[in-house]
Design an enzyme around this catalytic site. Structure first.
Site, PDB file in Angstrom:
ATOM      1  N   ILE A  90       9.681  11.995  -9.285  1.00 40.00           N
ATOM      2  CA  ILE A  90       8.561  11.106  -9.583  1.00 40.00           C
ATOM      3  C   ILE A  90       7.440  11.552  -8.648  1.00 40.00           C
ATOM      4  CG2 ILE A  90       7.725   8.741  -9.585  1.00 40.00           C
ATOM      5  CD1 ILE A  90      10.668   7.842  -9.573  1.00 40.00           C
ATOM      6  N   GLN A 126       1.587  19.430  -1.664  1.00 40.47           N
ATOM      7  CA  GLN A 126       2.688  18.589  -2.129  1.00 40.47           C
ATOM      8  C   GLN A 126       3.667  18.344  -0.985  1.00 40.47           C
ATOM      9  OE1 GLN A 126       3.617  21.760  -4.988  1.00 40.47           O
ATOM     10  NE2 GLN A 126       3.764  20.145  -6.521  1.00 40.47           N
ATOM     11  N   ILE A 137      11.119  12.380  -4.624  1.00 41.20           N
ATOM     12  CA  ILE A 137       9.775  11.809  -4.659  1.00 41.20           C
ATOM     13  C   ILE A 137       8.820  12.923  -4.264  1.00 41.20           C
ATOM     14  CG2 ILE A 137       8.216  10.065  -3.718  1.00 41.20           C
ATOM     15  CD1 ILE A 137      10.611   8.787  -5.102  1.00 41.20           C
ATOM     16  N   GLU A 138       7.707  13.022  -4.979  1.00 42.59           N
ATOM     17  CA  GLU A 138       6.632  13.955  -4.600  1.00 42.59           C
ATOM     18  C   GLU A 138       5.391  13.141  -4.313  1.00 42.59           C
ATOM     19  OE1 GLU A 138       3.660  17.358  -6.501  1.00 42.59           O
ATOM     20  OE2 GLU A 138       5.178  16.439  -7.761  1.00 42.59           O
ATOM     21  N   ILE A 139       4.713  13.500  -3.236  1.00 39.99           N
ATOM     22  CA  ILE A 139       3.388  12.952  -2.939  1.00 39.99           C
ATOM     23  C   ILE A 139       2.450  14.158  -2.940  1.00 39.99           C
ATOM     24  CG2 ILE A 139       1.956  11.670  -1.314  1.00 39.99           C
ATOM     25  CD1 ILE A 139       4.298   9.997  -2.289  1.00 39.99           C
TER      26      ILE A 139
END
Length: 193
Positions: A90, A126, A137-139
């Site tokens: 996500i 990223q 989880i990706e930010i």
């Protein structure tokens, strides 16, 4: 090979992504993670749902946690899995990658970083990490890379042996491209104000 164009079918009347549902070992631990790390807030969950879970909301989407104690039987996380940016994940956009890194470091959460450079010199940073149940989880600051349609037609696939046959393939371009651009424009308006 023949591929029918999407525009020959009526599009589904979709509005947006509503929620992502995740099975978890502990609703409490996962709720804490999504609240404290990602800034979600717990929202009221219908009492008609007769299983342990939690609904969280932020950034225009929901996360529905569903406790599944059987996860431990079949998929124990004895030691941390490697963080692989190519795993299912996500992704959330952010405005300050450095702040995210500092917060994750302060919480003792392992992460890896990556960058994407597009052909025009734009760069997206990223950060990838796992939640308590191993979901990736990706930010990112992916908004740095413009959203550019690949072509003016969806599924504009024409086999090589047919490319020279003018007039044999109907061109039904436009509908999906207009829907995509209208959605993008609405999103940009929401961001602007």
């Amino acid at each position: 090979m023949e591929i029918e164009e999407m525009s020959s079918y009526e599009a589904l009347p979709l509005l947006s992504l509503n929620h992502v549902s995740l099975s978890c070992r502990s609703v409490w631990a996962s709720t804490y993670f999504y609240e404290e790390v990602l800034g979600f807030v717990q929202i009221k969950r219908p009492s008609s749902l007769k299983f342990n879970g939690a609904w969280l909301y932020s950034y225009g989407i929901g996360i529905h946690l569903i406790e599944n104690l059987a996860l431990e039987e079949f998929d124990p996380i004895i030691e941390p899995r490697p963080i692989n940016p190519r795993d299912n994940h996500i992704s959330f956009q952010c405005t300050d990658i450095g702040l995210v890194k500092r917060k994750l470091q302060g919480l003792g959460i392992r992460y890896v970083t990556a960058t994407i450079d597009d052909d025009d010199g734009n760069r997206a940073d990223q950060i990838f990490f796992h939640d308590p149940d191993g979901y990736m989880i990706e930010i990112c600051n992916c908004e740095n890379i413009p959203i550019t349609p690949i072509s003016s037609c969806s599924f504009n696939f024409i086999p090589r042996n047919v490319r020279s046959c003018k007039g044999t393939i109907s061109n039904k371009c436009g509908f999906m491209e207009n829907v995509m651009m209208e959605s993008l424009s609405r999103d940009m308006m929401d961001i602007s104000f």
